[in-house]
Design a protein around this motif. Structure first.
Motif, PDB file in Angstrom:
ATOM      1  N   LYS A 178       1.329   8.641  -4.037  1.00  0.00           N
ATOM      2  CA  LYS A 178       0.222   7.965  -4.722  1.00  0.00           C
ATOM      3  C   LYS A 178      -0.550   7.040  -3.778  1.00  0.00           C
ATOM      4  O   LYS A 178      -0.581   5.825  -3.928  1.00  0.00           O
ATOM      5  N   ILE A 179      -1.158   7.663  -2.774  1.00  0.00           N
ATOM      6  CA  ILE A 179      -1.987   6.908  -1.827  1.00  0.00           C
ATOM      7  C   ILE A 179      -3.409   7.464  -1.824  1.00  0.00           C
ATOM      8  O   ILE A 179      -3.646   8.604  -2.213  1.00  0.00           O
ATOM      9  N   VAL A 180      -4.326   6.619  -1.391  1.00  0.00           N
ATOM     10  CA  VAL A 180      -5.706   7.046  -1.171  1.00  0.00           C
ATOM     11  C   VAL A 180      -6.114   6.577   0.221  1.00  0.00           C
ATOM     12  O   VAL A 180      -5.760   5.479   0.638  1.00  0.00           O
ATOM     13  N   ARG A 189     -16.422   0.186   2.469  1.00  0.00           N
ATOM     14  CA  ARG A 189     -15.533   1.255   1.978  1.00  0.00           C
ATOM     15  C   ARG A 189     -14.624   0.752   0.849  1.00  0.00           C
ATOM     16  O   ARG A 189     -14.244   1.492  -0.034  1.00  0.00           O
ATOM     17  N   PHE A 190     -14.267  -0.536   0.927  1.00  0.00           N
ATOM     18  CA  PHE A 190     -13.261  -1.041  -0.006  1.00  0.00           C
ATOM     19  C   PHE A 190     -13.773  -1.160  -1.437  1.00  0.00           C
ATOM     20  O   PHE A 190     -12.991  -1.176  -2.379  1.00  0.00           O
ATOM     21  N   LYS A 197      -2.021   3.249  -3.848  1.00  0.00           N
ATOM     22  CA  LYS A 197      -1.996   2.328  -2.718  1.00  0.00           C
ATOM     23  C   LYS A 197      -3.124   2.718  -1.763  1.00  0.00           C
ATOM     24  O   LYS A 197      -3.260   3.890  -1.389  1.00  0.00           O
ATOM     25  N   VAL A 198      -3.931   1.746  -1.371  1.00  0.00           N
ATOM     26  CA  VAL A 198      -5.049   1.985  -0.465  1.00  0.00           C
ATOM     27  C   VAL A 198      -4.560   1.863   0.985  1.00  0.00           C
ATOM     28  O   VAL A 198      -4.011   0.833   1.369  1.00  0.00           O
ATOM     29  N   ASP A 243       1.180  12.916  -4.409  1.00  0.00           N
ATOM     30  CA  ASP A 243      -0.110  12.591  -5.033  1.00  0.00           C
ATOM     31  C   ASP A 243      -0.985  11.849  -4.025  1.00  0.00           C
ATOM     32  O   ASP A 243      -0.771  10.677  -3.742  1.00  0.00           O
ATOM     33  N   VAL A 244      -1.946  12.567  -3.462  1.00  0.00           N
ATOM     34  CA  VAL A 244      -2.796  11.993  -2.414  1.00  0.00           C
ATOM     35  C   VAL A 244      -4.266  12.245  -2.755  1.00  0.00           C
ATOM     36  O   VAL A 244      -4.637  13.361  -3.129  1.00  0.00           O
ATOM     37  N   ILE A 245      -5.073  11.205  -2.643  1.00  0.00           N
ATOM     38  CA  ILE A 245      -6.521  11.364  -2.788  1.00  0.00           C
ATOM     39  C   ILE A 245      -7.172  10.957  -1.472  1.00  0.00           C
ATOM     40  O   ILE A 245      -6.808   9.943  -0.869  1.00  0.00           O
ATOM     41  N   ILE A 246      -8.108  11.788  -1.018  1.00  0.00           N
ATOM     42  CA  ILE A 246      -8.802  11.515   0.242  1.00  0.00           C
ATOM     43  C   ILE A 246     -10.291  11.363  -0.038  1.00  0.00           C
ATOM     44  O   ILE A 246     -10.878  12.143  -0.788  1.00  0.00           O
ATOM     45  N   ILE A 247     -10.866  10.328   0.546  1.00  0.00           N
ATOM     46  CA  ILE A 247     -12.325  10.176   0.539  1.00  0.00           C
ATOM     47  C   ILE A 247     -12.778  10.571   1.938  1.00  0.00           C
ATOM     48  O   ILE A 247     -12.471   9.884   2.912  1.00  0.00           O
TER      49      ILE A 247
END
Length: 208
Positions: A24-26, A44-45, A57-58, A115-119
């Protein structure tokens, strides 16, 4: 810093010090406008903080996401230098064997996360696609929001929402991936754009 020095620094890093080690990170992936640091621009934040509401978690670093590569202090450099650095980064991603090896090494830890999200922004999509190609990785555990991508290839990408700005001439002219949404900004404006935030927020609400 010259690219050769940057590459030597990447090669010296111990992968056990990776920042990509929790579920669970981005995190953000983009080309590098300053090879000396992986620090993220403060704007970005604004978007990344949306994810905190949903328990993510960022990761406050760009590539290579390592404790021993400087990422705490953002150094503002002029747009010309930043653009030049990104232009240099792009062909290295495609053709430099040593750099491709480091892309694989530093992104590989996410294969085991759930669980990963990428910008991604600009040529960050290029780095990510190179990692997928090198690793044979199917990104089922990844959701990506590609903001104004400039990447090799075309068509629809699996698990990726592509956003292009109506004033983003770089992405509209240089990138051939199908976009999912058009938003009202230029190449540097995605992180402040209200519509971009809404699209991400709505996705997180549906997911959670």
């Amino acid at each position: 810093m010259k690219f050769k020095e940057y590459l030597e620094k990447l090669e010296s890093l111990d992968i056990s010090k990776t920042l990509l080690k929790e579920d669970k990170i981005v995190f953000v992936i983009s080309g590098s406008s300053n090879l000396k640091t992986a620090a993220l621009e403060p704007d970005r934040f604004e978007i990344l903080n949306i994810f905190k509401e949903f328990g993510y978690k960022v990761i406050k670093s760009n590539f290579p996401y390592n404790e021993d590569f400087p990422y705490n202090e953002f150094e503002d450099i002029n747009i010309l230098k930043a653009s030049l650095s990104n232009i240099i980064y792009y062909p290295h991603t495609l053709f430099n064997k040593k750099f491709k090896k480091e892309i694989l090494r530093h992104l590989e830890p996410i294969k085991s996360l759930k669980d990963v999200i990428i910008i991604s922004q600009s040529s960050g999509l290029n780095v990510w696609k190179k990692f997928m190609e090198l690793s044979g990785f199917n990104n089922e555990n990844i959701k990506m929001f590609a903001l104004g991508p400039v990447g090799k290839g075309y068509g629809k990408l699996n698990n990726v929402v592509v956003l292009k700005g109506i004033f983003d001439i770089y992405s509209l002219l240089l990138d051939f991936h199908k976009f999912d949404k058009i938003v009202n900004c230029g190449h540097l404006g995605y992180f402040k754009d209200r519509k971009v935030k809404e699209i991400i927020y709505e996705y997180l609400q549906r997911k959670n």
